[in-house]
Design a protein around this motif. Structure first.
Motif, PDB file in Angstrom:
ATOM      1  N   VAL A  72      -9.906   7.149   3.203  1.00 16.00           N
ATOM      2  CA  VAL A  72     -10.328   5.764   3.401  1.00 16.00           C
ATOM      3  C   VAL A  72     -11.777   5.634   2.970  1.00 16.00           C
ATOM      4  CG1 VAL A  72     -10.862   3.963   5.098  1.00 16.00           C
ATOM      5  CG2 VAL A  72      -8.711   5.236   5.266  1.00 16.00           C
ATOM      6  N   VAL A  81      -4.672  11.487   1.780  1.00 25.83           N
ATOM      7  CA  VAL A  81      -4.911  10.077   2.086  1.00 25.83           C
ATOM      8  C   VAL A  81      -6.328   9.950   2.635  1.00 25.83           C
ATOM      9  CG1 VAL A  81      -4.229   8.058   3.434  1.00 25.83           C
ATOM     10  CG2 VAL A  81      -2.478   9.658   2.598  1.00 25.83           C
ATOM     11  N   GLU A 114      -6.825   6.722  -1.973  1.00 21.19           N
ATOM     12  CA  GLU A 114      -7.937   6.313  -1.120  1.00 21.19           C
ATOM     13  C   GLU A 114      -7.786   4.826  -0.825  1.00 21.19           C
ATOM     14  OE1 GLU A 114     -12.156   7.771  -1.708  1.00 21.19           O
ATOM     15  OE2 GLU A 114     -12.386   5.692  -2.376  1.00 21.19           O
ATOM     16  N   ILE A 115      -7.575   4.486   0.428  1.00 21.95           N
ATOM     17  CA  ILE A 115      -7.457   3.091   0.841  1.00 21.95           C
ATOM     18  C   ILE A 115      -8.846   2.469   0.803  1.00 21.95           C
ATOM     19  CG2 ILE A 115      -6.766   1.531   2.699  1.00 21.95           C
ATOM     20  CD1 ILE A 115      -4.965   3.904   3.714  1.00 21.95           C
ATOM     21  N   TYR A 123       0.841  -1.199   0.000  1.00 19.50           N
ATOM     22  CA  TYR A 123       0.000   0.000   0.000  1.00 19.50           C
ATOM     23  C   TYR A 123       0.876   1.248   0.000  1.00 19.50           C
ATOM     24  CZ  TYR A 123      -4.496  -2.345   1.054  1.00 19.50           C
ATOM     25  OH  TYR A 123      -5.647  -3.091   1.009  1.00 19.50           O
ATOM     26  N   ARG A 164      -5.208   0.403  10.365  1.00 22.92           N
ATOM     27  CA  ARG A 164      -4.475   1.501  11.001  1.00 22.92           C
ATOM     28  C   ARG A 164      -3.006   1.486  10.590  1.00 22.92           C
ATOM     29  NH1 ARG A 164      -5.566   1.422  17.284  1.00 22.92           N
ATOM     30  NH2 ARG A 164      -4.596   3.503  17.144  1.00 22.92           N
ATOM     31  N   LEU A 185      -9.492   6.116  13.301  1.00 20.56           N
ATOM     32  CA  LEU A 185      -8.710   6.598  12.168  1.00 20.56           C
ATOM     33  C   LEU A 185      -8.571   8.117  12.207  1.00 20.56           C
ATOM     34  CD1 LEU A 185     -10.213   4.394   9.293  1.00 20.56           C
ATOM     35  CD2 LEU A 185      -7.936   4.167  10.294  1.00 20.56           C
ATOM     36  N   THR A 232      -1.856   0.282   7.837  1.00 20.49           N
ATOM     37  CA  THR A 232      -1.820   0.672   6.434  1.00 20.49           C
ATOM     38  C   THR A 232      -1.878   2.188   6.283  1.00 20.49           C
ATOM     39  OG1 THR A 232      -2.842  -1.404   5.715  1.00 20.49           O
ATOM     40  CG2 THR A 232      -3.013   0.476   4.224  1.00 20.49           C
ATOM     41  N   ALA A 233      -2.808   2.836   6.993  1.00 18.55           N
ATOM     42  CA  ALA A 233      -2.924   4.293   6.920  1.00 18.55           C
ATOM     43  C   ALA A 233      -1.637   4.961   7.378  1.00 18.55           C
ATOM     44  CB  ALA A 233      -4.109   4.763   7.752  1.00 18.55           C
ATOM     45  N   ARG A 261       0.844   7.208   4.962  1.00 20.24           N
ATOM     46  CA  ARG A 261       1.169   8.593   5.314  1.00 20.24           C
ATOM     47  C   ARG A 261       2.675   8.791   5.418  1.00 20.24           C
ATOM     48  NH1 ARG A 261      -0.771  12.770   3.957  1.00 20.24           N
ATOM     49  NH2 ARG A 261      -2.826  12.411   4.866  1.00 20.24           N
ATOM     50  N   HIS A 315      -3.782  10.211  10.440  1.00 19.48           N
ATOM     51  CA  HIS A 315      -3.102   9.885   9.185  1.00 19.48           C
ATOM     52  C   HIS A 315      -3.976  10.097   7.955  1.00 19.48           C
ATOM     53  CE1 HIS A 315       0.075   8.347  11.632  1.00 19.48           C
ATOM     54  NE2 HIS A 315      -0.615   7.302  12.068  1.00 19.48           N
ATOM     55  N   ILE A 316      -5.274  10.286   8.121  1.00 20.69           N
ATOM     56  CA  ILE A 316      -6.174  10.388   6.969  1.00 20.69           C
ATOM     57  C   ILE A 316      -6.775  11.784   6.876  1.00 20.69           C
ATOM     58  CG2 ILE A 316      -6.712   7.929   7.075  1.00 20.69           C
ATOM     59  CD1 ILE A 316      -9.520   8.766   8.098  1.00 20.69           C
TER      60      ILE A 316
END
Length: 658
Positions: free
Chosen positions: A224, A222, A170-171, A154, A206, A248, A208-209, A213, A253-254
């Protein structure tokens, strides 16, 4: 460009992390089947350029696989090495020229594998070895080492997209894909740090985010995407989804959350991935509102938001900060600019039929639209080219094929007159809109009627065209779109049993049918048989048996539309008999034959028989006109009975070449 007073919120700017959107209309991630060998193509660039040029504030691209095990279809984009960068850069440059931002979904499907790459089934991966109900996949449980490798994928994929010039990633944690599988206690039965408690089940997403970042830095968006309600028997509890969103948000991070509903994992849940017209406009907005109240980052929402006024209502009511209008943009890429310049009446509204958009994707073809066949064919039909010489064009037949041909020919500068024998134009669309939950289908006719009016087409209804009229009018070219009529094969029928054509039942309603058991013989297995079955079953005093010449009722329909229609007939207690062909009927018995074994199948105590046995082309005028010497073009059902999609495409192709 001035902001339309009608939509002040929709056409206000929105800060999304490090970027600012010009408006709050966006196209959400959706597969286009326009990739080749995992790479961006000219066709895909042209497709997204059209939506950017039409005024969308943001385009979220389709999923991009971040690991070799993420190939859930044979045509998925991949970002696992640097070869992807030039294509994405071309796409970003094309979109940015129109002040539109570009974000890509980054993706791993987990066990949601739709198809093989070469015919051999791959090894699917998931948090645990729990099977998928929809695709019947039994996955292999991920090792800790492979989880870490996927998380790193990712991050590295996001870094490549930043290098390519996109605005963000966008995850994809929605619709039962890999991050959602970790969150769901029904699909995640691990006993290590990734399973058990909610905190553990959130860990993969989490991590992954955080990794994404760290890889892209603070000046790259970023987001989700999450399903607030998976709408299935074994989905994650919605309260845990809200807690995930809070966590999140707190992690920092998002930059946004994109809220939708449904899951790929079950038939009922998957219907909400691209909800058909049976569902209300903006029906997912209340779910987005719950999440918006729980977080500080902007919340985007997707789910049957087809018209600007629907989006304005959602935004002004504080339910979300931006609205996905994806199918609306497929149907009319110029929808935003039309709304902003107060030309709402010119918008070609999506009818949520799902036939050529998600329907094409499921068949492995580039997506399009039954109302706008130019979509997906932008390189061929992007802009109408003016005709070299203006001609007098006669279009015979006012169904979708004739109307599309007339509109395109007139837009190119020809002098066009359309003739229709009935009192109004629309063709079979006027039948489809009468069926339960199919009222929006009438929009296909409404939109084309408006299009021919704006194009300056002269329309003459209640006019039967014959060869003498054609001689008097002396057109330069003729387009014949005389449609089809119900097909009735040779059957052994007893006049004592009332027999009806499905078209007549749709036109007049079920009131003329006798009480008791009504058998419907359905050859096509499309909306006609299912729709008429529900209509009759809900009319009172009648038991319906739907006998289909296929493996399943509605098997010719896009699966989400079919699922919704099947659910409705099951609820109406319709009996379905599959794999049968009609042979005949006597006073109270319908005789059928099993298509696999040729064994007889009898239905007794029948009060009436309805025939939905398809159509045959109405081409007698065509054959006459071909003797005149004037160029004649046949389109739509008079060539071969098909669907609205082929009718409008025929009209576009022929009119573009005159």
């Amino acid at each position: 460009m001035s902001t339309a007073i009608e939509f002040p919120t929709l056409f206000s700017s929105l800060d999304l992390g490090s970027i600012t959107l010009e408006n709050r209309i966006f196209s959400s991630g959706h597969d286009t089947v326009m990739a080749h060998d995992g790479q961006v193509t000219d066709q895909l660039v042209a497709y997204h350029r059209a939506r950017a040029e039409g005024g969308a504030g943001l385009i979220v691209m389709q999923v991009a696989g971040i690991h070799e095990t993420a190939r859930y279809t044979s045509h998925v984009l991949m970002i696992t090495d640097d070869s992807c960068i030039p294509g994405y850069r071309r796409l970003a440059e094309a979109v940015h020229k129109h002040d539109c931002k570009l974000i890509s979904q980054i993706f791993h499907p987990g066990r949601e594998i739709m198809e093989s790459q070469d015919g051999a089934l791959p090894v699917a991966l998931a948090p645990s070895a729990v099977p998928n109900e929809r695709f019947h996949v039994m996955p292999r449980a991920l090792s800790i080492e492979l989880i870490e490798e996927i998380v790193a994928g990712y991050a590295s994929g996001a870094a490549r997209l930043k290098w390519a010039g996109l605005d963000g990633v966008e995850i994809t944690a929605s619709h039962g894909y890999l991050p959602a599988q970790f969150l769901n206690p029904h699909t995640n039965v691990r006993d290590d740090r990734y399973g058990g408690s909610l905190e553990n089940r959130m860990r993969m997403l989490r991590e992954t985010a955080a990794a994404v970042r760290a890889a892209v830095g603070p000046d790259f968006v970023v987001g989700v995407r999450i399903s607030a309600d998976e709408r299935t028997f074994d989905g994650t509890d919605s309260s845990e989804i809200v807690q995930l969103c809070r966590t999140l948000d707190t992690d920092g991070h998002i930059d946004y959350l994109n809220v939708t509903e449904g899951t790929s994992a079950s038939q009922s849940g998957s219907t909400h991935i691209v909800a058909p017209m049976a569902y209300a406009a903006a029906y997912t907005a209340p779910s987005a509102a719950v999440i918006k109240q729980a977080v500080s980052v902007p919340v985007l929402v997707a789910g049957r938001i087809n018209q600007p006024h629907e989006a304005e209502t959602v935004l002004a009511g504080g339910q979300a900060d931006a609205c996905a209008m994806t199918r609306a943009l497929i149907c009319d890429p110029d929808m935003p600019v039309k709304a902003q310049t107060q030309r709402v009446d010119e918008i070609r509204a999506c009818i949520a039929c799902n036939q050529a958009c998600i329907g094409h994707f499921h068949l492995g073809y580039p997506i399009s639209c039954i109302q706008r066949p130019e979509t997906g064919r932008e390189l061929q039909f992007g802009k109408p080219t003016p005709a070299a010489h203006s001609k007098k064009i006669m279009v015979v037949g006012g169904g979708p094929a004739g109307m599309k041909a007339a509109a395109v020919a007139a837009q190119r500068g020809h002098r066009v007159t359309l003739y229709e024998a009935a009192g109004r134009v629309g063709g079979q669309v006027l039948l489809a809109e009468r069926l339960p939950h199919r009222g929006e289908f009438g929009g296909a006719a409404t939109n084309l009627i408006a299009e021919i009016a704006r194009s300056g087409v002269e329309v003459k209804t209640r006019t039967c065209v014959d060869i003498d009229l054609v001689r008097r009018e002396a057109p330069d070219e003729i387009v014949v779109a005389t449609g089809a009529v119900p097909y009735r094969p040779e059957l052994e029928l007893d006049d004592a049993l009332p027999v009806f054509d499905a078209w007549d039942v749709v036109t007049t309603g079920a009131g003329d049918l006798p009480r008791g058991r009504i058998v419907i013989a359905d050859w096509r297995c499309d909306w006609t048989g299912l729709g008429v079955a529900e209509m009759i079953a809900r009319s009172g005093g009648r038991k319906v048996t739907l006998c289909v010449n296929g493996n399943a009722a509605g098997e010719m329909l896009q699966q989400y539309t079919r699922n919704a229609m099947l659910a409705a007939v099951f609820e109406a207690n319709v009996e379905i008999i599959t794999n049968v062909r009609l042979y005949g009927a006597d006073e109270d018995t319908v005789y059928l034959q099993n298509t696999l074994t040729a064994q007889p199948v009898l239905v007794d105590d029948v009060a009436g028989l309805v025939l939905a046995l398809g159509h045959r082309q109405n081409d007698s005028l065509l054959r006459e006109l071909q003797t005149l010497g004037t160029p004649v073009h046949a389109i739509g059902d008079c060539m071969s009975p098909r669907t609205v999609e082929e009718a409008t495409l025929d009209g576009l192709r022929v009119a573009s070449g005159i």
